[in-house]
Design a protein around this motif. Structure first.
Motif, PDB file in Angstrom:
ATOM      1  N   ASP A  57      -0.237  -0.415  -8.791  1.00  0.00           N
ATOM      2  CA  ASP A  57      -1.424  -1.204  -8.481  1.00  0.00           C
ATOM      3  C   ASP A  57      -1.013  -2.656  -8.307  1.00  0.00           C
ATOM      4  O   ASP A  57      -0.475  -3.275  -9.229  1.00  0.00           O
ATOM      5  CB  ASP A  57      -2.454  -1.101  -9.610  1.00  0.00           C
ATOM      6  N   SER A  97      -2.608  -6.253  -7.492  1.00  0.00           N
ATOM      7  CA  SER A  97      -3.753  -7.132  -7.272  1.00  0.00           C
ATOM      8  C   SER A  97      -3.237  -8.457  -6.742  1.00  0.00           C
ATOM      9  O   SER A  97      -2.373  -9.090  -7.366  1.00  0.00           O
ATOM     10  CB  SER A  97      -4.519  -7.357  -8.575  1.00  0.00           C
ATOM     11  N   LYS A 112      -8.047 -10.177  -5.543  1.00  0.00           N
ATOM     12  CA  LYS A 112      -8.841 -10.238  -6.773  1.00  0.00           C
ATOM     13  C   LYS A 112      -9.092 -11.656  -7.279  1.00  0.00           C
ATOM     14  O   LYS A 112      -9.586 -11.816  -8.402  1.00  0.00           O
ATOM     15  CB  LYS A 112      -8.130  -9.453  -7.885  1.00  0.00           C
ATOM     16  N   TYR A 160     -10.528 -12.060   1.424  1.00  0.00           N
ATOM     17  CA  TYR A 160     -11.241 -11.404   0.329  1.00  0.00           C
ATOM     18  C   TYR A 160     -11.826 -10.060   0.755  1.00  0.00           C
ATOM     19  O   TYR A 160     -12.256  -9.267  -0.084  1.00  0.00           O
ATOM     20  CB  TYR A 160     -12.341 -12.312  -0.219  1.00  0.00           C
ATOM     21  N   GLU A 161     -11.833  -9.809   2.039  1.00  0.00           N
ATOM     22  CA  GLU A 161     -12.306  -8.513   2.528  1.00  0.00           C
ATOM     23  C   GLU A 161     -11.320  -7.393   2.202  1.00  0.00           C
ATOM     24  O   GLU A 161     -11.675  -6.215   2.220  1.00  0.00           O
ATOM     25  CB  GLU A 161     -12.545  -8.575   4.038  1.00  0.00           C
ATOM     26  N   GLU A 162     -10.059  -7.768   1.909  1.00  0.00           N
ATOM     27  CA  GLU A 162      -9.061  -6.781   1.516  1.00  0.00           C
ATOM     28  C   GLU A 162      -9.324  -6.368   0.064  1.00  0.00           C
ATOM     29  O   GLU A 162      -9.447  -7.213  -0.820  1.00  0.00           O
ATOM     30  CB  GLU A 162      -7.647  -7.351   1.649  1.00  0.00           C
ATOM     31  N   SER A 163      -9.378  -5.075  -0.190  1.00  0.00           N
ATOM     32  CA  SER A 163      -9.738  -4.583  -1.526  1.00  0.00           C
ATOM     33  C   SER A 163      -8.734  -4.993  -2.597  1.00  0.00           C
ATOM     34  O   SER A 163      -9.072  -5.070  -3.783  1.00  0.00           O
ATOM     35  CB  SER A 163      -9.872  -3.057  -1.505  1.00  0.00           C
ATOM     36  N   GLU A 164      -7.504  -5.271  -2.189  1.00  0.00           N
ATOM     37  CA  GLU A 164      -6.470  -5.641  -3.166  1.00  0.00           C
ATOM     38  C   GLU A 164      -6.589  -7.081  -3.644  1.00  0.00           C
ATOM     39  O   GLU A 164      -5.954  -7.462  -4.631  1.00  0.00           O
ATOM     40  CB  GLU A 164      -5.073  -5.445  -2.564  1.00  0.00           C
ATOM     41  N   ARG A 215       0.814  -1.217   0.000  1.00  0.00           N
ATOM     42  CA  ARG A 215       0.000   0.000   0.000  1.00  0.00           C
ATOM     43  C   ARG A 215       0.848   1.269   0.000  1.00  0.00           C
ATOM     44  O   ARG A 215       0.321   2.372  -0.208  1.00  0.00           O
ATOM     45  CB  ARG A 215      -0.935  -0.014   1.214  1.00  0.00           C
TER      46      ARG A 215
END
Length: 502
Positions: free
Chosen positions: A62, A64, A98, A92-96, A57
């Motif tokens: 970016d 993924s 995919k 999967y709760e982490e926005s990164e 971060r």
């Protein structure tokens, strides 16, 4: 052109942290990567994945993350952690995050193993997908993957394999890394009719090579040199990779897409003048790698454990293939003295050992390998795909033992020794996989250990990277003969075998 996208990469293989890697990749035109953190996950589980996400971060790059599907890569492996579907799902709760990373446990898919099917279902239920790992698989086995929705593969090494994957409906990633140099062969499969099913990836590429060559920019350059139209090569490097991973607003210069773009002064040579990331021209930032702080290397090997007793001089030997991660299963007569193997300089056959180092089990496996040309010393590393136990190779037991003890004291790293003395090292305190230094210093450490290896191998012109090559000799899900802490493993037979041939 749109910013380049690396469709499949292990950050850990660069040997620097995500935040340091971002500095190098952005400057070289890669604005997004899709990564599988299964290297650090095999060492320390979900905490390792969280570390990678948090450090990542800090960079505008970016990143993924695809969640590791096979930790361990095979059920019998002695790695540092085991991740079931229930362990992965909260991530999967982490926005990164995919999707699900390369599924390398083909037998689990073939028998519809409940946990493996749950991992795939969890990714798909959220609108994501599962990556494949088709090394050594025939067309019928590839179809087994497609039946459960696995839709990418990066393990093809020939034109024929690539065409088989495209015909089966896979997005096919053309790989060009530090060891896996597959592009010149695989690119022969690409034409204007099927190009939309291909993307580029590096998979495993050292920071020194990334600085010298670039990442996906190097793949574009090679593709053009091998007959691909520049327009096609640049599309493969951006839009196609985004489509493969369902990154729907990346990879194109159009309204509604993220403003990642490059300005080039030479299209064929991929000379990049400026890079824009999310609408801003990039400039190297001064972020510092997050502290890791976990001790991950534990072993109790003794010098006398290195002795290799042989009942027969005819032995199974691992034959390395320069610039490839597959091996050749050789059968060679080797010298024996007092019932024990002695280094075979004439045939270039050396002793190799893998030592379990996560839970201090005391297990180790010894084998023979041809191709390193080590004359007077040894190399040891805590980078040993995918379980990342210690792996070492050398011409004499004293040098092998000294190298192993030194990287243990470092809490991870690579060491080159001669006559029991350390010539050079590269500390890797982040899970025994990554340096915590700025990328420039890490690259210098890599340069120093390469020079030291040239000294012990009497070679001034290496045709392959010895460290990353050694690191893949422990991976039992890749053909053909590999070594683990439990012994010599035959991929074709699917079982452990003796060194001596009776």
């Amino acid at each position: 052109m749109p910013g380049m996208i690396d469709a499949h990469v292990h950050i850990e293989s660069s040997m620097v942290s995500p935040s340091e890697l971002g500095k190098v990749l952005l400057a070289a035109g890669t604005t997004s990567i899709v990564t599988d953190p299964h290297e650090i996950a095999n060492v320390c589980g979900t905490e390792g994945i969280k570390y990678m996400i948090c450090d990542g971060r800090q960079t505008p790059l970016d990143i993924s993350f695809m969640l590791p599907s096979s930790v361990p890569c095979a059920s019998f492996e002695h790695n540092g952690a085991k991740l079931d579907a229930k362990d992965l799902k909260p991530l999967y709760e982490e926005s990164e995050v995919k999707g699900l990373a390369e599924v390398m446990d083909y037998p689990a898919v073939a028998r519809r193993d409940n946990d493996m099917m749950q991992k795939i279902k969890d990714a798909q239920s959220l609108g994501y997908h599962a990556d494949g790992h088709g090394s050594g698989l025939n067309t019928e086995q590839l179809d087994v993957y497609r039946q459960v929705g696995i839709d990418t593969d990066h393990e093809c090494t020939t034109k024929q394999q690539a065409l088989e994957r495209v015909a089966a409906g896979f997005w096919t990633f053309i790989r060009e890394g530090s060891v896996e140099r597959d592009l010149k062969q695989v690119i022969k499969a690409v034409n204007e009719e099927n190009a939309q099913r291909f993307a580029f990836c590096t998979d495993d590429k050292l920071i020194s090579d990334l600085i010298k060559q670039g990442g996906i920019s190097y793949s574009i350059k090679l593709a053009i040199q091998n007959g691909i139209r520049p327009e096609t090569a640049y599309t493969i490097a951006s839009y196609n990779a985004a489509q493969a991973h369902k990154l729907m607003n990346f990879g194109a210069l159009s309204t509604g897409f993220v403003a990642d773009l490059l300005i080039l002064s030479d299209v064929n040579e991929v000379k990049i003048e400026k890079v824009m990331k999310t609408g801003k021209w990039i400039d190297e930032n001064d972020t510092v790698t997050l502290e890791f702080g976990q001790k991950t290397v534990h072993q109790r090997l003794r010098l006398k454990d290195l002795a290799l007793s042989l009942s027969n001089p005819l032995c199974n030997v691992i034959g390395i293939i320069p610039n490839h991660i597959e091996t050749i299963h050789l059968k060679k007569k080797v010298p024996i003295k007092d019932g024990k193997f002695v280094n075979d300089f004439e045939q270039d056959i050396s002793k190799m050992i893998v030592v379990e180092c996560h839970k201090n089990l005391g297990t180790y496996g010894i084998g023979l390998v041809q191709g390193f040309n080590i004359q007077n010393g040894a190399v040891a590393t805590t980078v040993g795909h995918d379980s990342h136990n210690i792996v070492a190779v050398g011409s004499d037991d004293d040098s092998i033992y000294a190298a192993i003890q030194h990287i243990t004291a470092l809490n991870g790293g690579i060491a080159v020794t001669s006559v029991g003395k350390v010539l050079a090292d590269m500390p890797l305190p982040i899970a025994g996989l990554m340096s915590d230094k700025p990328y420039q210093e890490a690259a210098k450490d890599l340069h120093n250990i390469i020079e030291a290896f040239q000294e012990i191998s009497n070679s001034n012109n290496l045709e392959f990277d010895p460290f990353i090559t050694l690191s893949f000799l422990t991976l039992p899900v890749i053909p053909s003969l590999k070594l683990t802490d439990q012994g010599l493993y035959d991929f074709v037979e699917g079982k452990f075998i003796d060194i001596s041939i009776k």
